[in-house]
Design an enzyme around this catalytic site. Structure first.
Site, PDB file in Angstrom:
ATOM      1  N   GLU A 194       0.980  -1.307  -0.038  1.00 48.23           N
ATOM      2  CA  GLU A 194      -0.036  -0.038  -0.082  1.00 48.23           C
ATOM      3  C   GLU A 194       0.987   1.335  -0.132  1.00 48.23           C
ATOM      4  O   GLU A 194       0.819   2.049   0.825  1.00 48.23           O
ATOM      5  CB  GLU A 194      -0.925   0.051   1.162  1.00 48.23           C
ATOM      6  CG  GLU A 194      -1.855  -1.019   1.033  1.00 48.23           C
ATOM      7  CD  GLU A 194      -3.225  -1.054   1.867  1.00 48.23           C
ATOM      8  OE1 GLU A 194      -3.353  -0.072   2.977  1.00 48.23           O
ATOM      9  OE2 GLU A 194      -3.996  -2.124   1.560  1.00 48.23           O
ATOM     10  N   GLU A 317      -4.437  -9.138  -0.470  1.00 47.23           N
ATOM     11  CA  GLU A 317      -5.370  -8.728   0.789  1.00 47.23           C
ATOM     12  C   GLU A 317      -6.761  -8.657   0.274  1.00 47.23           C
ATOM     13  O   GLU A 317      -7.344  -8.165  -0.426  1.00 47.23           O
ATOM     14  CB  GLU A 317      -5.070  -7.569   1.373  1.00 47.23           C
ATOM     15  CG  GLU A 317      -3.754  -7.693   2.252  1.00 47.23           C
ATOM     16  CD  GLU A 317      -3.318  -6.255   3.014  1.00 47.23           C
ATOM     17  OE1 GLU A 317      -4.500  -5.653   3.441  1.00 47.23           O
ATOM     18  OE2 GLU A 317      -2.166  -5.963   3.055  1.00 47.23           O
ATOM     19  N   GLN A 366      -7.221 -12.193   7.403  1.00 45.30           N
ATOM     20  CA  GLN A 366      -5.992 -12.693   7.714  1.00 45.30           C
ATOM     21  C   GLN A 366      -6.092 -13.975   8.159  1.00 45.30           C
ATOM     22  O   GLN A 366      -7.108 -14.544   8.614  1.00 45.30           O
ATOM     23  CB  GLN A 366      -5.050 -11.778   8.850  1.00 45.30           C
ATOM     24  CG  GLN A 366      -5.038 -10.249   7.991  1.00 45.30           C
ATOM     25  CD  GLN A 366      -3.887  -9.517   8.819  1.00 45.30           C
ATOM     26  OE1 GLN A 366      -3.164  -9.961   9.859  1.00 45.30           O
ATOM     27  NE2 GLN A 366      -3.775  -8.346   8.317  1.00 45.30           N
TER      28      GLN A 366
HETATM   29  O1  AHR Z   1      -5.061  -6.361   6.907  1.00 48.19           O
HETATM   30  C1  AHR Z   1      -5.054  -5.204   7.573  1.00 48.19           C
HETATM   31  C2  AHR Z   1      -4.455  -3.993   6.627  1.00 48.19           C
HETATM   32  O2  AHR Z   1      -5.382  -3.618   5.904  1.00 48.19           O
HETATM   33  C3  AHR Z   1      -3.243  -4.213   6.189  1.00 48.19           C
HETATM   34  O3  AHR Z   1      -2.237  -3.883   7.121  1.00 48.19           O
HETATM   35  C4  AHR Z   1      -2.865  -3.036   5.131  1.00 48.19           C
HETATM   36  O4  AHR Z   1      -2.121  -3.479   4.056  1.00 48.19           O
HETATM   37  C5  AHR Z   1      -4.585  -2.998   4.601  1.00 48.19           C
HETATM   38  O5  AHR Z   1      -4.854  -1.425   4.676  1.00 48.19           O
END
Ligand code: AHR
Length: 514
Positions: A194, A317, A366
């Site tokens: 990001e 993600e 996650q």
């Molecule tokens: O997954 C949580 C956060 O979401 C991560 O650290 C970031 O990459 C995203 O904004």
């Protein structure tokens, strides 16, 4: 005249799929579209809340039963998923992480502040050796996200040398001093995360140049070929992809995309993970379905610069992000995981599978205790979430061929809006078996699916597996951890190459044909 009109209207209604929940699907078993890379089923473990500490790592001295410091119960549960890869250490955390903090004797490791996630003290007891040991225990590929936001190319170069060089260099010898003779051969590295936000707040033009600089030092040591993933944008900011591909596409093997599903009206009101009704069930599914449009948009931009599809899209993600559970530290991103979230997982995986010509790696956010997790823990207790079971059911698609399907399915209508009721993936494995995963998104009504298989004779169907629940917001709890669990499914009949099945409301089914 009038009577004819009525007859025509009545027969239109009879055969309109939306009126009677009738769903017609054709699977062309001889039309193989792309390989479904097993890396699409990857996971993400960030130094965030209890995602690592307590969730995975408790240390050798813990009273929680452990294997070399890793929770044994969590290890055993994760092994069953045959996790292909784990991304670490972030996320936002990665761009403030100095890898040398996490090597050497644990008692000597420095204490830092985890500024992104709750300002808690990071004691670095889980570092490079611990992470790479975890991937060995799970037989998963490591994906190491490097620090570009606040790090240097030299740190990145030395970290890779430390992990991968088998000769006589200071970094390789430091690894040996720390107890590891052989290099790990880490292949996948992220070069920034990001970078438009927590990873440095850069413009794509600036990041593209910086990326080129850092990517130069991702050396291939000792025969190991590095696969570099550049930071992509989230959602529909397609211009970022365009700029990155144009200016740095030649120096990357993958470009990432992040996509989070929000069921509530906005990021400030993301909605509860437990206390919701059909409105936020429907809006959650509808938002998750947008992943298809988002991937298509970024894919089209990538195609302009890379029509051969050399560069993979890495959706590193994805998942549903709700409000934190009441009473928890907001920076720990703890949420429950319901039947709705299981369906968000299955339809998102269907979308990733459908785009497997370009999407060759992905990571749900996650793995444990954070966001859309596979596993929740509380002290000694552990449970598998409904999303865990989806990942278990979808293993049939690992490294298979995506098959072409034609679907004419009913709409699931809610409050004047509608989405297709059924989502599916059909694939063929090396033994010629066909695997079908099918999701009925309708919260209230069962659906009959009539499936014709073309291009291959089908002799029998193995008994199937089903995931469903009484309510869309049903969850597993530590008191009732198997409230939602996989059951046998026999609501189908096979007649030659015609398969008919009845999918309960809000359910996912997997069936194997041969
Ligand atoms: O997954 C949580 C956060 O979401 C991560 O650290 C970031 O990459 C995203 O904004």
């Amino acid at each position: 005249m009038k009577i004819y009109l009525y007859i025509i209207l009545a027969s239109m209604l009879l055969f309109a799929p939306s009126a009677f929940g009738q769903n017609n699907i054709t699977i062309n078993a001889d039309q193989e579209l792309s390989n479904i890379n097993h890396h699409i089923y990857g996971h993400f473990a960030e130094h965030l809340g209890t995602g690592i500490y307590e969730g995975v790592w408790v240390g050798e001295d813990s009273e929680i039963p452990n294997t070399e410091g890793f929770r044994t119960d969590v290890l055993e549960a994760l092994k069953q998923l045959e996790i292909p890869n784990i991304r670490w250490p972030g996320g936002c955390f990665a761009d403030e992480y100095f890898w040398m903090d996490g090597i050497g004797p644990r008692e000597d490791r420095p204490k830092r502040i985890n500024t992104h996630w709750g300002m808690v003290i990071e004691d670095n007891s889980f570092g490079t050796h611990e992470f790479l040991r975890l991937t060995e225990l799970l037989d998963a590929e490591p994906v190491v996200a490097m620090n570009v936001g606040s790090g240097t190319p030299r740190e990145l170069q030395q970290w890779i040398e430390y992990m991968n060089y088998d000769g006589d260099s200071d970094m390789a010898n430091l690894r040996r001093e720390n107890g590891r003779e052989d290099p790990w051969g880490v292949k996948y590295v992220g070069v920034g995360n990001e970078s438009w936000g927590c990873g440095g707040n850069m413009r794509p033009e600036y990041y593209a140049d910086l990326y080129r600089r850092f990517a130069t030092y991702t050396r291939n040591y000792s025969g190991n070929e590095i696969f570099r993933v550049a930071s992509g944008y989230d959602s529909d900011r397609y211009w970022w992809t365009d700029t990155m591909m144009e200016r740095a596409g030649d120096m990357m093997e993958g470009l990432s995309l992040h996509y989070y599903t929000i069921a509530g009206p906005n990021w400030q009101e993301k909605g509860s993970s437990i206390d919701f009704r059909e409105d936020e069930y429907f809006s959650g599914l509808k938002t998750a379905l947008r992943l298809d449009e988002i991937i298509t948009g970024h894919s089209n931009r990538m195609d302009r610069h890379d029509p051969e599809k050399r560069v993979a899209m890495v959706v590193d993600e994805w998942g549903i992000w709700t409000d934190p559970l009441p009473g928890t530290e907001p920076g720990f991103l703890q949420q429950q995981n319901s039947m709705r979230d299981a369906l968000i997982a299955s339809l998102s995986l269907d979308i990733l599978n459908r785009h497997s010509d370009r999407v060759r790696m992905a990571n749900i956010a996650q793995m444990v205790n954070v966001l859309q997790a596979m596993i929740l823990t509380d002290g000694e207790q552990m449970l598998k979430t409904p999303t865990y079971h989806i990942f278990d059911m979808y293993r049939v698609h690992f490294d298979t061929k995506l098959l072409q399907t034609h679907i004419n399915v009913a709409d699931y209508e809610y409050d004047g809006d509608s989405i297709p009721t059924i989502s599916l993936t059909a694939s063929k494995n090396d033994n010629g078996q066909l695997n079908i995963t099918m999701t009925n998104l309708n919260a209230q009504e069962a659906q009959v699916a009539d499936i014709t298989i073309r291009g291959q004779d089908v002799r029998r169907a193995h008994s199937g597996r089903l995931l469903t629940a009484e309510e869309v917001n049903a969850i597993n709890t530590f008191e009732n951890p198997d409230n939602i669990t996989i059951r046998d499914f026999d609501q189908f009949s096979l007649d030659g190459n015609h398969l008919s099945m009845t999918l309960p409301a809000k359910s996912v089914v997997v069936l194997t044909l041969e």
